[in-house]
Design a protein around this motif. Sequence first.
Motif, PDB file in Angstrom:
ATOM      1  N   UNK A 218      47.015 -25.250   1.864  1.00  0.00           N
ATOM      2  CA  UNK A 218      46.727 -24.338   0.756  1.00  0.00           C
ATOM      3  C   UNK A 218      47.164 -24.959  -0.573  1.00  0.00           C
ATOM      4  N   UNK A 219      48.357 -25.523  -0.600  1.00  0.00           N
ATOM      5  CA  UNK A 219      48.841 -26.176  -1.823  1.00  0.00           C
ATOM      6  C   UNK A 219      48.012 -27.417  -2.127  1.00  0.00           C
ATOM      7  N   UNK A 220      47.630 -28.156  -1.090  1.00  0.00           N
ATOM      8  CA  UNK A 220      46.812 -29.360  -1.285  1.00  0.00           C
ATOM      9  C   UNK A 220      45.477 -28.988  -1.915  1.00  0.00           C
ATOM     10  N   UNK A 221      44.884 -27.898  -1.463  1.00  0.00           N
ATOM     11  CA  UNK A 221      43.580 -27.480  -1.989  1.00  0.00           C
ATOM     12  C   UNK A 221      43.645 -27.225  -3.484  1.00  0.00           C
ATOM     13  N   UNK A 222      44.731 -26.632  -3.954  1.00  0.00           N
ATOM     14  CA  UNK A 222      44.873 -26.358  -5.385  1.00  0.00           C
ATOM     15  C   UNK A 222      44.919 -27.662  -6.184  1.00  0.00           C
ATOM     16  N   UNK A 223      45.617 -28.657  -5.681  1.00  0.00           N
ATOM     17  CA  UNK A 223      45.701 -29.944  -6.376  1.00  0.00           C
ATOM     18  C   UNK A 223      44.374 -30.691  -6.329  1.00  0.00           C
ATOM     19  N   UNK A 224      43.702 -30.644  -5.177  1.00  0.00           N
ATOM     20  CA  UNK A 224      42.392 -31.287  -5.076  1.00  0.00           C
ATOM     21  C   UNK A 224      41.395 -30.650  -6.041  1.00  0.00           C
ATOM     22  N   UNK A 225      41.448 -29.335  -6.146  1.00  0.00           N
ATOM     23  CA  UNK A 225      40.533 -28.631  -7.055  1.00  0.00           C
ATOM     24  C   UNK A 225      40.808 -29.018  -8.500  1.00  0.00           C
ATOM     25  N   UNK A 226      42.080 -29.099  -8.859  1.00  0.00           N
ATOM     26  CA  UNK A 226      42.437 -29.523 -10.216  1.00  0.00           C
ATOM     27  C   UNK A 226      41.923 -30.937 -10.484  1.00  0.00           C
ATOM     28  N   UNK A 227      42.104 -31.827  -9.514  1.00  0.00           N
ATOM     29  CA  UNK A 227      41.634 -33.210  -9.669  1.00  0.00           C
ATOM     30  C   UNK A 227      40.120 -33.244  -9.830  1.00  0.00           C
ATOM     31  N   UNK A 228      39.410 -32.484  -9.006  1.00  0.00           N
ATOM     32  CA  UNK A 228      37.945 -32.444  -9.090  1.00  0.00           C
ATOM     33  C   UNK A 228      37.488 -31.985 -10.462  1.00  0.00           C
ATOM     34  N   UNK A 229      38.091 -30.926 -10.968  1.00  0.00           N
ATOM     35  CA  UNK A 229      37.698 -30.395 -12.271  1.00  0.00           C
ATOM     36  C   UNK A 229      37.961 -31.401 -13.385  1.00  0.00           C
ATOM     37  N   UNK A 230      39.095 -32.077 -13.314  1.00  0.00           N
ATOM     38  CA  UNK A 230      39.416 -33.077 -14.339  1.00  0.00           C
ATOM     39  C   UNK A 230      38.469 -34.273 -14.249  1.00  0.00           C
ATOM     40  N   UNK A 231      38.198 -34.748 -13.031  1.00  0.00           N
ATOM     41  CA  UNK A 231      37.262 -35.865 -12.863  1.00  0.00           C
ATOM     42  C   UNK A 231      35.876 -35.483 -13.383  1.00  0.00           C
ATOM     43  N   UNK A 232      35.446 -34.262 -13.090  1.00  0.00           N
ATOM     44  CA  UNK A 232      34.130 -33.807 -13.545  1.00  0.00           C
ATOM     45  C   UNK A 232      34.082 -33.732 -15.065  1.00  0.00           C
ATOM     46  N   UNK A 233      35.143 -33.230 -15.674  1.00  0.00           N
ATOM     47  CA  UNK A 233      35.187 -33.119 -17.136  1.00  0.00           C
ATOM     48  C   UNK A 233      35.142 -34.492 -17.796  1.00  0.00           C
ATOM     49  N   UNK A 234      35.707 -35.476 -17.135  1.00  0.00           N
ATOM     50  CA  UNK A 234      35.717 -36.841 -17.666  1.00  0.00           C
ATOM     51  C   UNK A 234      34.438 -37.604 -17.338  1.00  0.00           C
ATOM     52  N   UNK A 235      33.619 -37.048 -16.444  1.00  0.00           N
ATOM     53  CA  UNK A 235      32.412 -37.749 -16.009  1.00  0.00           C
ATOM     54  C   UNK A 235      32.739 -38.952 -15.141  1.00  0.00           C
ATOM     55  N   UNK A 236      33.847 -38.900 -14.434  1.00  0.00           N
ATOM     56  CA  UNK A 236      34.326 -40.015 -13.618  1.00  0.00           C
ATOM     57  C   UNK A 236      33.716 -39.953 -12.217  1.00  0.00           C
ATOM     58  N   UNK A 237      32.454 -40.335 -12.116  1.00  0.00           N
ATOM     59  CA  UNK A 237      31.722 -40.233 -10.853  1.00  0.00           C
ATOM     60  C   UNK A 237      32.376 -40.984  -9.687  1.00  0.00           C
ATOM     61  N   UNK A 238      32.863 -42.222  -9.873  1.00  0.00           N
ATOM     62  CA  UNK A 238      33.501 -42.902  -8.737  1.00  0.00           C
ATOM     63  C   UNK A 238      34.700 -42.129  -8.188  1.00  0.00           C
ATOM     64  N   UNK A 239      35.435 -41.479  -9.080  1.00  0.00           N
ATOM     65  CA  UNK A 239      36.588 -40.713  -8.641  1.00  0.00           C
ATOM     66  C   UNK A 239      36.164 -39.402  -7.987  1.00  0.00           C
ATOM     67  N   UNK A 240      35.050 -38.830  -8.435  1.00  0.00           N
ATOM     68  CA  UNK A 240      34.521 -37.641  -7.763  1.00  0.00           C
ATOM     69  C   UNK A 240      34.099 -37.978  -6.342  1.00  0.00           C
ATOM     70  N   UNK A 241      33.547 -39.168  -6.145  1.00  0.00           N
ATOM     71  CA  UNK A 241      33.181 -39.597  -4.790  1.00  0.00           C
ATOM     72  C   UNK A 241      34.426 -39.754  -3.931  1.00  0.00           C
ATOM     73  N   UNK A 242      35.481 -40.296  -4.512  1.00  0.00           N
ATOM     74  CA  UNK A 242      36.744 -40.443  -3.781  1.00  0.00           C
ATOM     75  C   UNK A 242      37.292 -39.060  -3.432  1.00  0.00           C
ATOM     76  N   UNK A 243      37.216 -38.136  -4.371  1.00  0.00           N
ATOM     77  CA  UNK A 243      37.627 -36.753  -4.109  1.00  0.00           C
ATOM     78  C   UNK A 243      36.828 -36.190  -2.938  1.00  0.00           C
ATOM     79  N   UNK A 244      35.510 -36.382  -2.974  1.00  0.00           N
ATOM     80  CA  UNK A 244      34.663 -35.848  -1.911  1.00  0.00           C
ATOM     81  C   UNK A 244      35.062 -36.425  -0.565  1.00  0.00           C
TER      82      UNK A 244
END
Length: 130
Positions: free
Chosen positions: A21-47
């Motif tokens: 549950x705690x991990x999901x919150x951090x992953x979601x924060x990371x995804x949102x930040x990567x998306x805002x930055x347009x960091x596609x390679x990092x979004x793939x790593x997130x996925x």
Amino acid sequence: MHRALLAHGHGRLLARAGEHHRAAAHFTEARDLFAALGAQPFLLRYRDDFADWPAARPHSAGAALSGLTGRERDISLLVGRGLTNREIAAKLFISSKTVEYHLGHVYQKLVISGRRQLRNLIQQDGPPGG
């Protein structure tokens, strides 16, 4: 970027420790930040680290679409019905370019690569609330 990487790394650590549950919150924060930055390679790593994690997958189209704006949700649902960008634009009284713009944000937020994946997500269990 550093904040997104830190959130992603912390999420991975928590997931390995079984604190999903705690991990999901951090992953979601990371995804949102990567998306805002347009960091596609990092979004793939997130996925790779999170999207295929069974506890984290949305169980319905409604859960997946809950993080979208109202306009993004409307457009996504129309994509799920098989409408083209031009048809969606006419139905919502906006331009085709505006539809493309919103779809780009939808793809980033849902960490998907295109229209087919969005349509499949919407159609997997029918539109939310219906």
